[in-house]
Structures are given as C-alpha cells and as structure tokens.
Design a protein around this motif. Structure first.
Motif, PDB file in Angstrom:
ATOM      1  N   VAL A 139       0.841  -1.200   0.000  1.00  0.00           N
ATOM      2  CA  VAL A 139       0.000   0.000   0.000  1.00  0.00           C
ATOM      3  C   VAL A 139       0.875   1.250   0.000  1.00  0.00           C
ATOM      4  O   VAL A 139       0.624   2.211  -0.732  1.00  0.00           O
ATOM      5  N   GLY A 140       1.932   1.234   0.798  1.00  0.00           N
ATOM      6  CA  GLY A 140       2.831   2.380   0.851  1.00  0.00           C
ATOM      7  C   GLY A 140       3.514   2.657  -0.471  1.00  0.00           C
ATOM      8  O   GLY A 140       3.786   3.821  -0.804  1.00  0.00           O
ATOM      9  N   ARG A 141       3.797   1.617  -1.248  1.00  0.00           N
ATOM     10  CA  ARG A 141       4.455   1.795  -2.533  1.00  0.00           C
ATOM     11  C   ARG A 141       3.606   2.604  -3.514  1.00  0.00           C
ATOM     12  O   ARG A 141       4.143   3.212  -4.451  1.00  0.00           O
ATOM     13  N   LEU A 142       2.313   2.628  -3.332  1.00  0.00           N
ATOM     14  CA  LEU A 142       1.473   3.447  -4.203  1.00  0.00           C
ATOM     15  C   LEU A 142       1.844   4.922  -4.105  1.00  0.00           C
ATOM     16  O   LEU A 142       1.664   5.690  -5.058  1.00  0.00           O
ATOM     17  N   GLY A 143       2.373   5.326  -2.955  1.00  0.00           N
ATOM     18  CA  GLY A 143       2.811   6.697  -2.801  1.00  0.00           C
ATOM     19  C   GLY A 143       3.943   7.055  -3.744  1.00  0.00           C
ATOM     20  O   GLY A 143       4.082   8.215  -4.158  1.00  0.00           O
ATOM     21  N   ASN A 144       4.771   6.058  -4.102  1.00  0.00           N
ATOM     22  CA  ASN A 144       5.848   6.314  -5.057  1.00  0.00           C
ATOM     23  C   ASN A 144       5.299   6.646  -6.440  1.00  0.00           C
ATOM     24  O   ASN A 144       5.927   7.399  -7.195  1.00  0.00           O
ATOM     25  N   TRP A 145       4.153   6.091  -6.766  1.00  0.00           N
ATOM     26  CA  TRP A 145       3.512   6.413  -8.050  1.00  0.00           C
ATOM     27  C   TRP A 145       3.116   7.883  -8.084  1.00  0.00           C
ATOM     28  O   TRP A 145       3.369   8.584  -9.069  1.00  0.00           O
ATOM     29  N   PHE A 146       2.522   8.361  -7.007  1.00  0.00           N
ATOM     30  CA  PHE A 146       2.151   9.777  -6.943  1.00  0.00           C
ATOM     31  C   PHE A 146       3.382  10.671  -7.034  1.00  0.00           C
ATOM     32  O   PHE A 146       3.342  11.737  -7.658  1.00  0.00           O
ATOM     33  N   ASN A 147       4.477  10.245  -6.421  1.00  0.00           N
ATOM     34  CA  ASN A 147       5.694  11.061  -6.382  1.00  0.00           C
ATOM     35  C   ASN A 147       6.548  10.930  -7.641  1.00  0.00           C
ATOM     36  O   ASN A 147       7.574  11.596  -7.757  1.00  0.00           O
ATOM     37  N   ASN A 148       6.148  10.041  -8.567  1.00  0.00           N
ATOM     38  CA  ASN A 148       6.958   9.783  -9.762  1.00  0.00           C
ATOM     39  C   ASN A 148       8.382   9.384  -9.378  1.00  0.00           C
ATOM     40  O   ASN A 148       9.370   9.932  -9.876  1.00  0.00           O
ATOM     41  N   GLU A 149       8.490   8.413  -8.482  1.00  0.00           N
ATOM     42  CA  GLU A 149       9.791   7.952  -8.003  1.00  0.00           C
ATOM     43  C   GLU A 149       9.802   6.438  -7.937  1.00  0.00           C
ATOM     44  O   GLU A 149       8.790   5.789  -8.161  1.00  0.00           O
ATOM     45  N   VAL A 150      10.963   5.878  -7.642  1.00  0.00           N
ATOM     46  CA  VAL A 150      11.168   4.423  -7.576  1.00  0.00           C
ATOM     47  C   VAL A 150      10.738   3.788  -8.899  1.00  0.00           C
ATOM     48  O   VAL A 150       9.902   2.893  -8.959  1.00  0.00           O
ATOM     49  N   TYR A 151      11.306   4.302  -9.968  1.00  0.00           N
ATOM     50  CA  TYR A 151      11.085   3.702 -11.279  1.00  0.00           C
ATOM     51  C   TYR A 151      12.380   3.068 -11.755  1.00  0.00           C
ATOM     52  O   TYR A 151      13.448   3.272 -11.169  1.00  0.00           O
ATOM     53  N   GLY A 152      12.280   2.284 -12.821  1.00  0.00           N
ATOM     54  CA  GLY A 152      13.428   1.516 -13.264  1.00  0.00           C
ATOM     55  C   GLY A 152      14.030   2.014 -14.561  1.00  0.00           C
ATOM     56  O   GLY A 152      13.865   3.174 -14.950  1.00  0.00           O
ATOM     57  N   LEU A 153      14.719   1.111 -15.212  1.00  0.00           N
ATOM     58  CA  LEU A 153      15.385   1.426 -16.460  1.00  0.00           C
ATOM     59  C   LEU A 153      14.358   1.634 -17.574  1.00  0.00           C
ATOM     60  O   LEU A 153      13.188   1.285 -17.441  1.00  0.00           O
ATOM     61  N   LEU A 154      14.822   2.183 -18.675  1.00  0.00           N
ATOM     62  CA  LEU A 154      13.956   2.354 -19.848  1.00  0.00           C
ATOM     63  C   LEU A 154      13.483   0.995 -20.349  1.00  0.00           C
ATOM     64  O   LEU A 154      14.210  -0.004 -20.287  1.00  0.00           O
ATOM     65  N   THR A 155      12.257   0.953 -20.846  1.00  0.00           N
ATOM     66  CA  THR A 155      11.684  -0.294 -21.325  1.00  0.00           C
ATOM     67  C   THR A 155      10.753  -0.031 -22.493  1.00  0.00           C
ATOM     68  O   THR A 155      10.228   1.082 -22.651  1.00  0.00           O
ATOM     69  N   THR A 156      10.542  -1.054 -23.303  1.00  0.00           N
ATOM     70  CA  THR A 156       9.559  -0.987 -24.392  1.00  0.00           C
ATOM     71  C   THR A 156       8.356  -1.879 -24.092  1.00  0.00           C
ATOM     72  O   THR A 156       7.495  -2.065 -24.952  1.00  0.00           O
ATOM     73  N   LEU A 157       8.290  -2.407 -22.900  1.00  0.00           N
ATOM     74  CA  LEU A 157       7.170  -3.262 -22.517  1.00  0.00           C
ATOM     75  C   LEU A 157       5.871  -2.453 -22.504  1.00  0.00           C
ATOM     76  O   LEU A 157       5.888  -1.246 -22.232  1.00  0.00           O
ATOM     77  N   PRO A 158       4.735  -3.092 -22.770  1.00  0.00           N
ATOM     78  CA  PRO A 158       3.474  -2.345 -22.844  1.00  0.00           C
ATOM     79  C   PRO A 158       3.028  -1.729 -21.528  1.00  0.00           C
ATOM     80  O   PRO A 158       2.173  -0.854 -21.521  1.00  0.00           O
ATOM     81  N   TRP A 159       3.602  -2.177 -20.416  1.00  0.00           N
ATOM     82  CA  TRP A 159       3.271  -1.554 -19.128  1.00  0.00           C
ATOM     83  C   TRP A 159       4.357  -0.569 -18.680  1.00  0.00           C
ATOM     84  O   TRP A 159       4.494  -0.277 -17.506  1.00  0.00           O
ATOM     85  N   GLY A 160       5.112  -0.062 -19.643  1.00  0.00           N
ATOM     86  CA  GLY A 160       6.092   0.961 -19.326  1.00  0.00           C
ATOM     87  C   GLY A 160       5.432   2.169 -18.684  1.00  0.00           C
ATOM     88  O   GLY A 160       4.287   2.517 -18.983  1.00  0.00           O
ATOM     89  N   LEU A 161       6.168   2.820 -17.790  1.00  0.00           N
ATOM     90  CA  LEU A 161       5.614   3.890 -16.961  1.00  0.00           C
ATOM     91  C   LEU A 161       6.065   5.256 -17.457  1.00  0.00           C
ATOM     92  O   LEU A 161       7.250   5.471 -17.724  1.00  0.00           O
ATOM     93  N   GLU A 162       5.121   6.187 -17.568  1.00  0.00           N
ATOM     94  CA  GLU A 162       5.464   7.575 -17.838  1.00  0.00           C
ATOM     95  C   GLU A 162       5.957   8.228 -16.544  1.00  0.00           C
ATOM     96  O   GLU A 162       5.416   7.968 -15.478  1.00  0.00           O
ATOM     97  N   ILE A 163       6.958   9.075 -16.651  1.00  0.00           N
ATOM     98  CA  ILE A 163       7.528   9.746 -15.484  1.00  0.00           C
ATOM     99  C   ILE A 163       7.578  11.246 -15.734  1.00  0.00           C
ATOM    100  O   ILE A 163       8.010  11.689 -16.808  1.00  0.00           O
ATOM    101  N   HIS A 164       7.134  12.010 -14.739  1.00  0.00           N
ATOM    102  CA  HIS A 164       7.188  13.462 -14.819  1.00  0.00           C
ATOM    103  C   HIS A 164       8.292  14.002 -13.913  1.00  0.00           C
ATOM    104  O   HIS A 164       8.561  13.445 -12.854  1.00  0.00           O
ATOM    105  N   ASP A 165       8.905  15.078 -14.360  1.00  0.00           N
ATOM    106  CA  ASP A 165       9.777  15.856 -13.477  1.00  0.00           C
ATOM    107  C   ASP A 165       8.857  16.656 -12.565  1.00  0.00           C
ATOM    108  O   ASP A 165       8.185  17.584 -13.000  1.00  0.00           O
ATOM    109  N   MET A 166       8.800  16.286 -11.290  1.00  0.00           N
ATOM    110  CA  MET A 166       7.807  16.875 -10.390  1.00  0.00           C
ATOM    111  C   MET A 166       8.077  18.348 -10.095  1.00  0.00           C
ATOM    112  O   MET A 166       7.196  19.056  -9.611  1.00  0.00           O
ATOM    113  N   SER A 167       9.288  18.816 -10.366  1.00  0.00           N
ATOM    114  CA  SER A 167       9.569  20.234 -10.143  1.00  0.00           C
ATOM    115  C   SER A 167       9.020  21.104 -11.267  1.00  0.00           C
ATOM    116  O   SER A 167       8.730  22.286 -11.064  1.00  0.00           O
ATOM    117  N   THR A 168       8.863  20.528 -12.468  1.00  0.00           N
ATOM    118  CA  THR A 168       8.364  21.288 -13.614  1.00  0.00           C
ATOM    119  C   THR A 168       7.056  20.745 -14.173  1.00  0.00           C
ATOM    120  O   THR A 168       6.352  21.447 -14.895  1.00  0.00           O
TER     121      THR A 168
END
Length: 272
Positions: A139-168
C-alpha cells in the motif's frame, strides 16, 4: 502519450487551506492502519487481547519512521552532509527520503521495547506481523507512483511507466519499468505465501517473520537491479543489493536452525 503506457500523476500534494495533504503520507498511513488491524487479528488468534497491536504500534511506528530516515541519511548523505549539502534538510522528512530497511529495523526496536513493557513475547508479535508488513509495504508503494519515483530502467514493454519531473511537471522522454508496482505485487504474493504456510505449519519463535524477510529480499534483489534512480554503490553495486543479500542469508539461517521436528505435522490454526 503512448496508449500502452502506464500514466503517472503530475501532482502528489493537495492543500486543505494552508495544510498540505501528501499522497505518499496518506498511502503510508493507510498501510500502517491495515497492518495494525491484521496483526491484531492474528495476535487474538494466538490468545492475546484485542487492541494489543495498537499498543505496540505506539512505539513501533514512530521509532520505525526515525529508523527509515536514519538509514536513508547514512546510505545517501551527500545532499545533506556532502559538498554544497544542507544539513538542516536532514530533518525535512516530508520531502521524501525514507527506507524500508530502516523502517523495519526501527520498527523492530520499537516493538521490542513495547513488548517488554507489555509483557508480550517478541516472537509472538513477529509471527503475527509477518504477513501484515508486506501488505503495508504494498500500500505504501502506491505513494511512489504519486511522487513519480522508484522507477526503473527504460523499457519498451506495454506496461512501461510515464515519469514526470515533479519540479516542472514536464514528461520525461521514454517509458520506464514501474518497479514500485513490481514490488507492490511481489509483496502481496509474499503476504499470501506467509499467511498460507503459517496456517499449515503454525510457525513459532519468529519463523514466520524470517519467512517474510526471505520472501521480501528475494524479490527486492531483482527489483533493486532494475532501479534507475541514483544510489550509493560499493564496487559498482548498489548498497541496498548488499543489504538484501545479507538479510536473506541471516533469515534463511535462522529459519533453518529453529525448525522444530514436529512442525511438519502440525495442523493449521484460525486467524487472518
């Protein structure tokens, strides 16, 4: 935006008047509350009084939070104590920077203190909390989704994650492994495994907790190797990889050495 990508929020903080409401904090609070409820049910199934888990949490949670921050500061000190660092920011826990390793260590210390004060065997508590901890972590890990953090290497998999620079708020190029999601799903699997085996084997002496540690670290090892965020390393390997391996070995040794001869024939017991 790629249609196959997993989206990420562009904000993780809302304001109720002057009060900031942080998504990550809400996820952590929800995880802790769920873990306390599950642990209390399991303690009652072992003959302890209702409400004991909440009494233990009064010590375990705050000391666990301190431990989570201290571990982060020890393993990633540059932003606070390095060149151009700002030591006062070491106190700004709301900016992020906590570690599950420190949280578990601090929580264990707090639980030990509370158990001694309340006259409860620590092993009973450890076995009761074993499947609840990975659920809280998921449950706590869901907070990382909101923060756009704890992501991995670049991927072409269909569940690849979009990441925002939270400062901009700008979208970073490419898609990334959602390692926070991998860990959340793995943790739920570990919780189910510990709960199921505990019902069959009736673990005692903290062996359910050792099983949780083994299960979690086995997953954390491959997940850690996928992470792309900056981290301190030893011989080019992330510090947390070494921590993971050491804890897995210690838990395995404890689990094997404390196995009772009669364990394999014990029946299950009620409880969550």
């Amino acid at each position: 935006m790629t249609l196959a990508a997993l989206p990420s929020p562009t904000t993780a903080v809302w304001h109720l008047g002057p009060i900031p409401i942080r998504a990550h904090a809400l996820c952590l609070i929800a995880g802790i509350a769920l873990a306390v409820w599950m642990t209390d049910r399991r303690l009652q199934a072992r003959g302890h009084r209702a409400g004991l888990a909440a009494d233990l949490a009064v010590w375990a949670v705050p000391i666990g939070i301190v431990g989570a921050r201290v571990y982060h500061l020890i393993t990633s000190p540059q932003a606070y104590f390095g060149e151009n660092g700002d030591p006062i920011r070491a106190l700004y826990i709301w900016e992020g920077g906590i570690s599950i390793w420190g949280a578990v260590a601090g929580g264990a210390l707090g639980t030990w203190i509370a158990a001694r004060r309340l006259g409860v065997p620590l092993s009973d508590v450890a076995d009761a909390v074993a499947p609840a901890l990975p659920v809280a972590q998921a449950v706590g890990r869901l907070g990382n989704w909101f923060n756009n953090e704890v992501y991995g290497l670049l991927t072409t998999l269909p569940w690849g994650l979009e990441i925002h620079d939270m400062s901009t708020g700008r979208l970073l190029p490419g898609l990334y492994h959602p390692v926070f999601l991998y860990e959340a799903l793995w943790n739920l699997g570990v919780a189910a495994l510990v709960w199921w085996l505990d019902r069959r084997r009736r673990f005692t002496r903290g062996r359910a907790f050792a099983l949780y540690v083994m299960g979690y670290t086995a997953g954390r090892l491959w997940i850690e190797l996928l992470r792309a965020d900056e981290a301190n390393t030893i011989f080019g390997v992330r510090v947390n990889v070494f921590t993971t391996v050491v804890l897995f070995v210690l838990a395995l040794v404890y689990f094997v050495r404390t196995r009772p001869k009669s364990e394999s024939v014990l029946a299950g017991h009620p409880g969550v």
